[in-house]
Scaffold this motif. Structure first.
Motif, PDB file in Angstrom:
ATOM      1  N   HIS A 247     -44.634 -88.061  80.821  1.00  0.00           N
ATOM      2  CA  HIS A 247     -45.266 -87.068  79.973  1.00  0.00           C
ATOM      3  C   HIS A 247     -46.832 -87.277  79.818  1.00  0.00           C
ATOM      4  CE1 HIS A 247     -40.897 -87.236  79.173  1.00  0.00           C
ATOM      5  NE2 HIS A 247     -41.046 -86.357  78.277  1.00  0.00           N
ATOM      6  N   LEU A 248     -47.088 -88.473  79.860  1.00  0.00           N
ATOM      7  CA  LEU A 248     -48.715 -88.865  79.627  1.00  0.00           C
ATOM      8  C   LEU A 248     -49.398 -88.696  78.588  1.00  0.00           C
ATOM      9  CD1 LEU A 248     -50.069 -87.542  83.268  1.00  0.00           C
ATOM     10  CD2 LEU A 248     -48.732 -89.760  82.483  1.00  0.00           C
ATOM     11  N   ALA A 249     -48.693 -87.716  77.383  1.00  0.00           N
ATOM     12  CA  ALA A 249     -49.137 -87.560  76.223  1.00  0.00           C
ATOM     13  C   ALA A 249     -47.895 -87.164  75.205  1.00  0.00           C
ATOM     14  CB  ALA A 249     -50.275 -86.593  76.168  1.00  0.00           C
ATOM     15  N   PRO A 250     -47.995 -87.443  74.090  1.00  0.00           N
ATOM     16  CA  PRO A 250     -46.869 -87.206  73.271  1.00  0.00           C
ATOM     17  C   PRO A 250     -46.567 -85.636  73.251  1.00  0.00           C
ATOM     18  CG  PRO A 250     -48.666 -88.384  71.883  1.00  0.00           C
ATOM     19  CD  PRO A 250     -49.119 -87.976  73.125  1.00  0.00           C
ATOM     20  N   MET A 251     -45.168 -85.628  73.694  1.00  0.00           N
ATOM     21  CA  MET A 251     -44.711 -84.236  73.740  1.00  0.00           C
ATOM     22  C   MET A 251     -43.121 -84.400  73.702  1.00  0.00           C
ATOM     23  SD  MET A 251     -44.981 -82.534  77.609  1.00  0.00           S
ATOM     24  CE  MET A 251     -46.585 -82.815  77.590  1.00  0.00           C
ATOM     25  N   SER A 252     -42.455 -83.412  73.516  1.00  0.00           N
ATOM     26  CA  SER A 252     -40.888 -83.259  73.635  1.00  0.00           C
ATOM     27  C   SER A 252     -40.547 -83.076  74.811  1.00  0.00           C
ATOM     28  CB  SER A 252     -40.465 -82.269  72.612  1.00  0.00           C
ATOM     29  OG  SER A 252     -40.798 -80.804  73.173  1.00  0.00           O
ATOM     30  N   ASP A 253     -39.348 -83.760  75.265  1.00  0.00           N
ATOM     31  CA  ASP A 253     -38.711 -83.373  76.276  1.00  0.00           C
ATOM     32  C   ASP A 253     -38.417 -81.824  76.676  1.00  0.00           C
ATOM     33  OD1 ASP A 253     -38.500 -86.246  76.739  1.00  0.00           O
ATOM     34  OD2 ASP A 253     -36.438 -86.469  76.234  1.00  0.00           O
ATOM     35  N   ALA A 254     -38.302 -81.248  75.675  1.00  0.00           N
ATOM     36  CA  ALA A 254     -38.101 -79.698  75.741  1.00  0.00           C
ATOM     37  C   ALA A 254     -39.421 -78.878  76.262  1.00  0.00           C
ATOM     38  CB  ALA A 254     -37.642 -79.081  74.645  1.00  0.00           C
ATOM     39  N   ALA A 255     -40.366 -79.439  75.842  1.00  0.00           N
ATOM     40  CA  ALA A 255     -41.775 -78.797  76.377  1.00  0.00           C
ATOM     41  C   ALA A 255     -42.229 -79.380  77.518  1.00  0.00           C
ATOM     42  CB  ALA A 255     -42.886 -79.502  75.331  1.00  0.00           C
ATOM     43  N   PHE A 256     -41.971 -80.576  78.174  1.00  0.00           N
ATOM     44  CA  PHE A 256     -41.895 -80.938  79.321  1.00  0.00           C
ATOM     45  C   PHE A 256     -40.893 -79.958  80.288  1.00  0.00           C
ATOM     46  CE2 PHE A 256     -40.967 -83.589  83.335  1.00  0.00           C
ATOM     47  CZ  PHE A 256     -42.271 -84.417  83.392  1.00  0.00           C
ATOM     48  N   MET A 257     -39.806 -80.124  79.912  1.00  0.00           N
ATOM     49  CA  MET A 257     -38.894 -79.137  80.842  1.00  0.00           C
ATOM     50  C   MET A 257     -39.412 -77.689  80.777  1.00  0.00           C
ATOM     51  SD  MET A 257     -35.907 -80.093  82.192  1.00  0.00           S
ATOM     52  CE  MET A 257     -34.444 -79.157  81.624  1.00  0.00           C
ATOM     53  N   LYS A 258     -40.113 -77.122  79.941  1.00  0.00           N
ATOM     54  CA  LYS A 258     -40.525 -75.718  80.021  1.00  0.00           C
ATOM     55  C   LYS A 258     -41.428 -75.337  80.849  1.00  0.00           C
ATOM     56  CE  LYS A 258     -41.617 -71.957  76.402  1.00  0.00           C
ATOM     57  NZ  LYS A 258     -42.699 -71.542  77.163  1.00  0.00           N
ATOM     58  N   GLU A 259     -42.665 -76.604  81.095  1.00  0.00           N
ATOM     59  CA  GLU A 259     -43.373 -76.354  82.194  1.00  0.00           C
ATOM     60  C   GLU A 259     -42.648 -76.301  83.616  1.00  0.00           C
ATOM     61  OE1 GLU A 259     -46.067 -79.838  82.312  1.00  0.00           O
ATOM     62  OE2 GLU A 259     -46.571 -79.489  80.249  1.00  0.00           O
ATOM     63  N   ILE A 260     -41.419 -76.452  83.663  1.00  0.00           N
ATOM     64  CA  ILE A 260     -40.865 -76.379  84.770  1.00  0.00           C
ATOM     65  C   ILE A 260     -40.022 -74.858  84.763  1.00  0.00           C
ATOM     66  CG2 ILE A 260     -39.100 -76.929  86.725  1.00  0.00           C
ATOM     67  CD1 ILE A 260     -39.931 -79.894  85.840  1.00  0.00           C
ATOM     68  N   THR A 261     -39.332 -74.641  83.807  1.00  0.00           N
ATOM     69  CA  THR A 261     -38.376 -73.471  83.652  1.00  0.00           C
ATOM     70  C   THR A 261     -39.097 -72.187  83.609  1.00  0.00           C
ATOM     71  OG1 THR A 261     -37.942 -73.936  81.466  1.00  0.00           O
ATOM     72  CG2 THR A 261     -36.494 -74.862  82.972  1.00  0.00           C
ATOM     73  N   ASP A 262     -40.453 -72.421  82.956  1.00  0.00           N
ATOM     74  CA  ASP A 262     -41.391 -71.045  82.910  1.00  0.00           C
ATOM     75  C   ASP A 262     -41.848 -70.651  84.425  1.00  0.00           C
ATOM     76  OD1 ASP A 262     -41.541 -70.873  80.212  1.00  0.00           O
ATOM     77  OD2 ASP A 262     -43.656 -71.844  80.124  1.00  0.00           O
ATOM     78  N   HIS A 263     -41.477 -71.635  85.562  1.00  0.00           N
ATOM     79  CA  HIS A 263     -41.893 -71.043  86.792  1.00  0.00           C
ATOM     80  C   HIS A 263     -40.883 -71.220  87.726  1.00  0.00           C
ATOM     81  CE1 HIS A 263     -46.115 -71.266  85.258  1.00  0.00           C
ATOM     82  NE2 HIS A 263     -45.863 -72.307  84.812  1.00  0.00           N
ATOM     83  N   TYR A 264     -39.694 -71.692  87.288  1.00  0.00           N
ATOM     84  CA  TYR A 264     -38.448 -71.798  88.114  1.00  0.00           C
ATOM     85  C   TYR A 264     -37.235 -71.275  87.504  1.00  0.00           C
ATOM     86  CZ  TYR A 264     -35.139 -74.321  90.799  1.00  0.00           C
ATOM     87  OH  TYR A 264     -33.930 -74.714  91.715  1.00  0.00           O
ATOM     88  N   ASP A 265     -36.632 -70.605  88.338  1.00  0.00           N
ATOM     89  CA  ASP A 265     -35.134 -70.135  87.685  1.00  0.00           C
ATOM     90  C   ASP A 265     -33.904 -70.764  87.762  1.00  0.00           C
ATOM     91  OD1 ASP A 265     -36.752 -67.960  86.710  1.00  0.00           O
ATOM     92  OD2 ASP A 265     -36.420 -66.594  88.643  1.00  0.00           O
ATOM     93  N   GLY A 266     -34.053 -71.736  88.725  1.00  0.00           N
ATOM     94  CA  GLY A 266     -32.750 -72.523  89.099  1.00  0.00           C
ATOM     95  C   GLY A 266     -32.269 -73.512  88.164  1.00  0.00           C
ATOM     96  N   GLU A 267     -31.230 -74.282  88.348  1.00  0.00           N
ATOM     97  CA  GLU A 267     -30.642 -75.244  87.503  1.00  0.00           C
ATOM     98  C   GLU A 267     -31.741 -76.545  87.370  1.00  0.00           C
ATOM     99  OE1 GLU A 267     -26.456 -76.402  88.071  1.00  0.00           O
ATOM    100  OE2 GLU A 267     -26.750 -77.715  86.484  1.00  0.00           O
ATOM    101  N   VAL A 268     -32.061 -77.008  86.298  1.00  0.00           N
ATOM    102  CA  VAL A 268     -32.910 -78.064  86.354  1.00  0.00           C
ATOM    103  C   VAL A 268     -32.216 -78.956  85.136  1.00  0.00           C
ATOM    104  CG1 VAL A 268     -35.269 -79.039  85.724  1.00  0.00           C
ATOM    105  CG2 VAL A 268     -34.967 -76.795  86.395  1.00  0.00           C
ATOM    106  N   ILE A 269     -32.262 -80.153  85.661  1.00  0.00           N
ATOM    107  CA  ILE A 269     -31.652 -81.191  84.429  1.00  0.00           C
ATOM    108  C   ILE A 269     -32.457 -82.446  84.177  1.00  0.00           C
ATOM    109  CG2 ILE A 269     -29.473 -83.072  84.389  1.00  0.00           C
ATOM    110  CD1 ILE A 269     -28.207 -81.128  86.481  1.00  0.00           C
TER     111      ILE A 269
END
Ligand code: ZN
Ligand code: ZN
Length: 279
Positions: A247-269
């Motif tokens: 994460h490198l800075a305080p942030m939620s796991d959901a925010a971390f995930m969103k950086e991927i899912t904003d640009h990728y439509d497949g299943e991410v876990i």
């Protein structure tokens, strides 16, 4: 045949309260293969066993593959060698790793020589010797049995010799990125895979965290969330499992995930320690 992947540790050098350093257990057929050995790997294996994975018993833990020799992937090595031995492993432990693994292992055995001797030579119930063999590998097929073949491919992780792993089973394929920046070899081996286990760091975390300067370090050693989204968009794995999430800075796991899912439509876990997946 169903293979099982257990995330023993999804962590990294930035120690976290509930996350152990990197390690996986992959069981195809009856043979468990442990991949990487961060601090606490033996503890996590004990918990995985208690959670219902009897194949991970000590005597079966005879195959360990190290993707590279960074401490967050190897700090549990001495414990793994010695704990599996005193708890029932009689067969030699086969340790696969890049150049330098032989020396690291020998130095660890030497560092623990008093404890090893105590377990073996005195009143200890351990009645069989500690056995291990190191196989230093480079690109190519490194492991094969009736259930699985594993091919190592060089990735790019700064100066550290590091390998991704392409694990082929009868009708399934699982690929581990290991620690790497985006690299062509992963795009080649990552095609048509059922599961891609990949590391990532947060672009927003890197942008806002003042202690990680220069940013170039992360850009050349690791893969950003946005880069990973582009990689997954091209490779289209059936499932993308994140590990070694930085994460490198305080942030939620959901925010971390969103950086991927904003640009990728497949299943991410968002992989977490002790998650178990059928491959
Ligand atoms: Zn790492
Ligand atoms: Zn590393």
């Amino acid at each position: 045949m169903t293979a099982t992947l257990t995330l023993l540790g999804t962590g990294h050098p930035g120690c976290l309260p509930d996350t152990y350093q990197t390690a996986f257990a992959l069981v195809a057929g009856d043979t468990p293969i442990v991949i990487d050995c961060g601090g606490g790997t033996v503890q996590r294996l004990a918990t995985a066993r208690a959670n219902g994975q009897p194949k991970l018993m000590y005597k079966n833990l005879t195959t360990l593959i190290l993707t590279h020799l960074h401490p967050d992937h190897t700090a549990g090595l001495a414990d793994f060698i010695i704990s599996t031995w005193i708890n029932g492993r009689k067969e030699p432990l086969k340790i696969y790793g890049p150049k330098g693994t032989q020396r690291m292992t020998e130095l660890l055995i030497e560092a623990y020589e008093l404890g090893i001797a105590e377990h073996w030579e005195t009143l200890s119930p351990t009645t069989y010797p500690l056995k291990y063999v190191v196989i230093e590998y480079s690109d190519g097929l490194i492991f094969e049995n009736d259930d699985i073949s594993i091919t190592a491919f060089r990735v790019s992780h700064g100066r550290m010799e590091t390998y991704g792993l392409d694990c082929q089973m009868a009708d399934k394929k699982l690929v581990f990125s290991a620690d790497t920046m985006p690299v062509d070899s992963l795009m080649e081996h990552g095609k048509d895979c059922d599961i891609l286990v990949h590391e990532a760091y947060s672009v927003e975390g890197l942008r806002t965290a003042t202690r990680f300067s220069p940013a170039e370090y992360f850009e050349r050693m690791h893969t950003s969330t946005v880069e990973l989204a582009a990689i997954a968009t091209e490779l289209k794995p059936k499932r993308l499992i994140l590990n070694h999430q930085m994460h490198l800075a305080p942030m939620s796991d959901a925010a971390f995930m969103k950086e991927i899912t904003d640009h990728y439509d497949g299943e991410v876990i968002f992989g977490r320690d002790l998650d178990v997946f059928e491959v």
